[in-house]
Design an enzyme around this catalytic site. Structure first.
Site, PDB file in Angstrom:
ATOM      1  N   THR A 212      -3.740   4.801  -1.513  1.00 40.77           N
ATOM      2  CA  THR A 212      -4.703   5.386  -0.573  1.00 40.77           C
ATOM      3  C   THR A 212      -5.375   6.637  -1.150  1.00 40.77           C
ATOM      4  O   THR A 212      -4.931   7.216  -2.154  1.00 40.77           O
ATOM      5  CB  THR A 212      -4.048   5.763   0.776  1.00 40.77           C
ATOM      6  OG1 THR A 212      -3.102   6.799   0.542  1.00 40.77           O
ATOM      7  CG2 THR A 212      -3.380   4.568   1.414  1.00 40.77           C
TER       8      THR A 212
ATOM      9  N   TYR B 240     -10.470  -4.693  11.828  1.00 36.48           N
ATOM     10  CA  TYR B 240      -9.689  -4.133  12.937  1.00 36.48           C
ATOM     11  C   TYR B 240      -9.475  -5.179  14.038  1.00 36.48           C
ATOM     12  O   TYR B 240     -10.331  -5.340  14.921  1.00 36.48           O
ATOM     13  CB  TYR B 240     -10.414  -2.896  13.504  1.00 36.48           C
ATOM     14  CG  TYR B 240     -10.629  -1.843  12.445  1.00 36.48           C
ATOM     15  CD1 TYR B 240      -9.697  -0.840  12.231  1.00 36.48           C
ATOM     16  CD2 TYR B 240     -11.755  -1.890  11.598  1.00 36.48           C
ATOM     17  CE1 TYR B 240      -9.877   0.104  11.223  1.00 36.48           C
ATOM     18  CE2 TYR B 240     -11.927  -0.959  10.580  1.00 36.48           C
ATOM     19  CZ  TYR B 240     -10.984   0.030  10.407  1.00 36.48           C
ATOM     20  OH  TYR B 240     -11.157   0.959   9.401  1.00 36.48           O
TER      21      TYR B 240
ATOM     22  N   GLN C  14       7.183   7.570  15.330  1.00 35.60           N
ATOM     23  CA  GLN C  14       6.144   6.928  14.521  1.00 35.60           C
ATOM     24  C   GLN C  14       5.321   5.970  15.393  1.00 35.60           C
ATOM     25  O   GLN C  14       4.100   5.923  15.297  1.00 35.60           O
ATOM     26  CB  GLN C  14       6.804   6.155  13.369  1.00 35.60           C
ATOM     27  CG  GLN C  14       5.816   5.406  12.504  1.00 35.60           C
ATOM     28  CD  GLN C  14       6.427   4.137  11.903  1.00 35.60           C
ATOM     29  OE1 GLN C  14       7.412   3.601  12.376  1.00 35.60           O
ATOM     30  NE2 GLN C  14       5.814   3.654  10.849  1.00 35.60           N
TER      31      GLN C  14
ATOM     32  N   HIS D 283     -12.080  -1.192  15.916  1.00 35.61           N
ATOM     33  CA  HIS D 283     -12.060   0.179  15.419  1.00 35.61           C
ATOM     34  C   HIS D 283     -12.236   1.122  16.613  1.00 35.61           C
ATOM     35  O   HIS D 283     -13.012   0.823  17.532  1.00 35.61           O
ATOM     36  CB  HIS D 283     -13.201   0.375  14.400  1.00 35.61           C
ATOM     37  CG  HIS D 283     -13.204   1.723  13.767  1.00 35.61           C
ATOM     38  ND1 HIS D 283     -14.063   2.728  14.151  1.00 35.61           N
ATOM     39  CD2 HIS D 283     -12.424   2.253  12.798  1.00 35.61           C
ATOM     40  CE1 HIS D 283     -13.835   3.811  13.424  1.00 35.61           C
ATOM     41  NE2 HIS D 283     -12.843   3.551  12.595  1.00 35.61           N
TER      42      HIS D 283
ATOM     43  N   ASP E 156     -12.107   8.630   7.714  1.00 30.04           N
ATOM     44  CA  ASP E 156     -12.099   9.266   9.039  1.00 30.04           C
ATOM     45  C   ASP E 156     -12.734  10.644   8.955  1.00 30.04           C
ATOM     46  O   ASP E 156     -12.739  11.261   7.886  1.00 30.04           O
ATOM     47  CB  ASP E 156     -10.648   9.411   9.532  1.00 30.04           C
ATOM     48  CG  ASP E 156     -10.098   8.090  10.027  1.00 30.04           C
ATOM     49  OD1 ASP E 156     -10.853   7.349  10.678  1.00 30.04           O
ATOM     50  OD2 ASP E 156      -8.928   7.797   9.743  1.00 30.04           O
TER      51      ASP E 156
ATOM     52  N   ARG F  68     -15.206   3.874   4.732  1.00 26.93           N
ATOM     53  CA  ARG F  68     -15.977   5.052   5.132  1.00 26.93           C
ATOM     54  C   ARG F  68     -15.080   6.269   5.172  1.00 26.93           C
ATOM     55  O   ARG F  68     -15.438   7.343   4.714  1.00 26.93           O
ATOM     56  CB  ARG F  68     -16.581   4.829   6.530  1.00 26.93           C
ATOM     57  CG  ARG F  68     -17.490   5.957   6.967  1.00 26.93           C
ATOM     58  CD  ARG F  68     -17.696   5.989   8.455  1.00 26.93           C
ATOM     59  NE  ARG F  68     -16.482   6.369   9.178  1.00 26.93           N
ATOM     60  CZ  ARG F  68     -16.398   6.492  10.477  1.00 26.93           C
ATOM     61  NH1 ARG F  68     -17.449   6.229  11.234  1.00 26.93           N
ATOM     62  NH2 ARG F  68     -15.257   6.851  11.060  1.00 26.93           N
TER      63      ARG F  68
ATOM     64  N   GLU G  73       0.856  -1.194   0.000  1.00 24.64           N
ATOM     65  CA  GLU G  73       0.000   0.000   0.000  1.00 24.64           C
ATOM     66  C   GLU G  73       0.885   1.235   0.000  1.00 24.64           C
ATOM     67  O   GLU G  73       1.789   1.360   0.818  1.00 24.64           O
ATOM     68  CB  GLU G  73      -0.892  -0.022   1.249  1.00 24.64           C
ATOM     69  CG  GLU G  73      -1.751   1.218   1.378  1.00 24.64           C
ATOM     70  CD  GLU G  73      -2.766   1.093   2.505  1.00 24.64           C
ATOM     71  OE1 GLU G  73      -3.391   0.033   2.653  1.00 24.64           O
ATOM     72  OE2 GLU G  73      -2.898   2.083   3.246  1.00 24.64           O
TER      73      GLU G  73
HETATM   74  P1  FAD Z   1     -16.881   1.373   8.642  1.00 26.39           P
HETATM   75  O1  FAD Z   1     -16.825  -0.039   8.215  1.00 26.39           O
HETATM   76  O2  FAD Z   1     -18.070   2.169   8.224  1.00 26.39           O
HETATM   77  O3  FAD Z   1     -16.742   1.380  10.233  1.00 26.39           O
HETATM   78  C1  FAD Z   1     -16.564   2.599  10.968  1.00 26.39           C
HETATM   79  C2  FAD Z   1     -17.171   2.439  12.379  1.00 26.39           C
HETATM   80  O4  FAD Z   1     -18.603   2.319  12.301  1.00 26.39           O
HETATM   81  C3  FAD Z   1     -16.718   1.165  13.110  1.00 26.39           C
HETATM   82  O5  FAD Z   1     -16.623   1.499  14.463  1.00 26.39           O
HETATM   83  C4  FAD Z   1     -17.832   0.166  12.858  1.00 26.39           C
HETATM   84  O6  FAD Z   1     -17.952  -0.799  13.897  1.00 26.39           O
HETATM   85  C5  FAD Z   1     -19.066   1.068  12.774  1.00 26.39           C
HETATM   86  N1  FAD Z   1     -20.054   0.602  11.772  1.00 26.39           N
HETATM   87  C6  FAD Z   1     -19.779   0.069  10.542  1.00 26.39           C
HETATM   88  N2  FAD Z   1     -20.918  -0.166   9.865  1.00 26.39           N
HETATM   89  C7  FAD Z   1     -21.932   0.211  10.665  1.00 26.39           C
HETATM   90  C8  FAD Z   1     -23.354   0.224  10.508  1.00 26.39           C
HETATM   91  N3  FAD Z   1     -23.939  -0.179   9.383  1.00 26.39           N
HETATM   92  N4  FAD Z   1     -24.103   0.699  11.535  1.00 26.39           N
HETATM   93  C9  FAD Z   1     -23.516   1.150  12.682  1.00 26.39           C
HETATM   94  N5  FAD Z   1     -22.165   1.153  12.895  1.00 26.39           N
HETATM   95  C10 FAD Z   1     -21.391   0.697  11.886  1.00 26.39           C
HETATM   96  N6  FAD Z   1      -8.672   6.169   5.376  1.00 26.39           N
HETATM   97  C11 FAD Z   1      -8.582   7.106   4.400  1.00 26.39           C
HETATM   98  O7  FAD Z   1      -8.995   8.243   4.581  1.00 26.39           O
HETATM   99  N7  FAD Z   1      -8.039   6.803   3.170  1.00 26.39           N
HETATM  100  C12 FAD Z   1      -7.576   5.551   2.885  1.00 26.39           C
HETATM  101  O8  FAD Z   1      -7.081   5.308   1.783  1.00 26.39           O
HETATM  102  C13 FAD Z   1      -7.657   4.541   3.901  1.00 26.39           C
HETATM  103  N8  FAD Z   1      -7.225   3.275   3.676  1.00 26.39           N
HETATM  104  C14 FAD Z   1      -7.372   2.319   4.637  1.00 26.39           C
HETATM  105  C15 FAD Z   1      -6.982   0.996   4.362  1.00 26.39           C
HETATM  106  C16 FAD Z   1      -7.100  -0.008   5.323  1.00 26.39           C
HETATM  107  C17 FAD Z   1      -6.704  -1.419   4.972  1.00 26.39           C
HETATM  108  C18 FAD Z   1      -7.599   0.318   6.627  1.00 26.39           C
HETATM  109  C19 FAD Z   1      -7.687  -0.742   7.694  1.00 26.39           C
HETATM  110  C20 FAD Z   1      -8.003   1.618   6.906  1.00 26.39           C
HETATM  111  C21 FAD Z   1      -7.899   2.633   5.933  1.00 26.39           C
HETATM  112  N9  FAD Z   1      -8.322   3.946   6.162  1.00 26.39           N
HETATM  113  C22 FAD Z   1      -8.217   4.909   5.178  1.00 26.39           C
HETATM  114  C23 FAD Z   1      -8.850   4.335   7.484  1.00 26.39           C
HETATM  115  C24 FAD Z   1     -10.400   4.203   7.557  1.00 26.39           C
HETATM  116  O9  FAD Z   1     -10.996   5.102   6.660  1.00 26.39           O
HETATM  117  C25 FAD Z   1     -10.816   4.499   8.998  1.00 26.39           C
HETATM  118  O10 FAD Z   1     -10.372   3.483   9.851  1.00 26.39           O
HETATM  119  C26 FAD Z   1     -12.297   4.831   9.216  1.00 26.39           C
HETATM  120  O11 FAD Z   1     -12.437   5.397  10.516  1.00 26.39           O
HETATM  121  C27 FAD Z   1     -13.232   3.619   9.139  1.00 26.39           C
HETATM  122  O12 FAD Z   1     -13.389   3.169   7.868  1.00 26.39           O
HETATM  123  P2  FAD Z   1     -14.182   1.788   7.605  1.00 26.39           P
HETATM  124  O13 FAD Z   1     -14.265   1.603   6.156  1.00 26.39           O
HETATM  125  O14 FAD Z   1     -13.624   0.698   8.430  1.00 26.39           O
HETATM  126  O15 FAD Z   1     -15.623   2.200   8.184  1.00 26.39           O
END
Ligand code: FAD
Length: 291
Positions: A50, A153, A220, A157, A111, A109, A18
């Protein structure tokens, strides 16, 4: 190839990298001309790029993924988040990703933007990554089908009230037809093994790919722990404290730790490893060569 294809009938662990879009034109040039060829030499299956907060790197994410795919001949994936975007804006980006011939998306989703405590969805957008996955699947046919990875996670998360609830939410993404899960970085393999067991018990049976980031400096480590809640084993923390501000010594510790961590994961059945490269190749070269 789509994510799923790499893991079907695999005979070797699937190694992926990545990278992130650099901030400057000079950085972008260095990434394309020097970093990417060095990474590709290591034989990864694919490289993911990313997506900056609020879509800030949209153009660069696509440009780099397109270079990987169309100029260097390796499969690439674009990360895509829901931050600040309406459905139609997201459709527009997905259309451009497909037009470039990119077959894979890491659907997230995202941050909350800096200065905001909580994620607030665009009024015509998505609240969670499962909605993005559902939307992508609903708007494609068998010809335009993309490979979809979602985030998992092992240490929960940060916003989730418990690991069990977080895994229920992971299941929503999987049920929406994601192909693989890529995990947040972690330094203790037991956290991954426990997670893998819990995820399997929840009925999730797609590949769970561990994400690893070699330690590069003491600062870091402190940043990572506060940003994503990854726990550092005491002995590792002790070694890093002893090395202090000697970044070269910390890098050696980080390389050895990540090599041993990778070997342990592979021996214990991980389908592959996704490395958070941080746009630097020397540590990753040593780790992958040792593997
Ligand atoms: P979600 O799956 O939506 O989860 C977020 C939170 O909401 C969790 O606590 C979950 O338990 C809860 N949740 C999920 N679905 C629901 C639902 N339907 N109803 C109620 N609660 C729910 N960030 C960037 O900005 N750019 C990137 O390129 C990027 N790449 C990443 C790559 C990887 C492999 C990882 C692990 C993370 C990356 N991130 C990136 C960070 C990520 O965007 C954050 O961790 C963000 O806070 C959560 O994204 P998610 O897709 O896991 O969200």
């Amino acid at each position: 190839m789509r994510f799923r294809d790499f893991f079907k009938g695999k005979t070797r662990p699937v190694i992926s990298f990545e990278i992130y879009p650099p901030k400057t034109k000079r950085g972008l040039h260095a990434l394309k001309s020097r970093l990417l060829p060095k990474l590709i030499e290591l034989g990864p299956s694919y490289i993911t790029v990313t997506y900056g907060a609020g879509g800030s790197t949209q153009g660069e994410t696509l440009e780099i993924a397109s270079t990987v795919k169309n100029e260097l001949g390796l499969e690439a994936a674009c990360h895509l988040t829901c931050v600040g975007a309406s459905k139609s804006e997201i459709d527009d980006i997905i259309g451009r990703i497909r037009t470039e011939g990119i077959n894979n998306i890491v659907a997230l989703r995202g941050d909350p933007p800096t200065g905001q405590d909580q994620f607030v969805a665009h009024e015509e957008g998505f609240n969670h990554a499962n909605e993005l996955v559902e939307h992508i699947r609903a708007t494609e046919d068998s010809n335009s089908r993309v490979g979809l990875a979602v985030a998992g996670y092992p240490e929960k998360h940060l916003e989730a009230e418990s690991l069990d609830v977080d895994i229920e939410n992971l299941k929503r993404k999987v049920d929406a037809d994601a192909d693989i899960v890529i995990t947040q970085l972690f330094y203790d393999n037991d956290a991954f093994y426990d997670y893998r067991d819990k995820v399997a018990a929840a009925g999730i049976d797609i590949p769970i790919v561990p994400g690893l980031m070699p330690i590069q400096s003491r600062s870091q480590v402190q940043r990572i722990a506060s940003l994503c809640g990854a726990t550092l084993p005491k002995n590792l923390l002790g070694q890093i404290e002893d090395a202090g501000d000697d970044d070269e010594a910390v890098k050696v510790i980080g390389t050895e730790q990540c090599t041993a961590q990778s070997q342990g994961l592979i021996r214990n059945g991980a389908p592959g490893i996704h490395y958070y490269v941080l746009n630097r190749s020397p540590q990753i070269r040593r780790i992958v060569r040792a593997l």
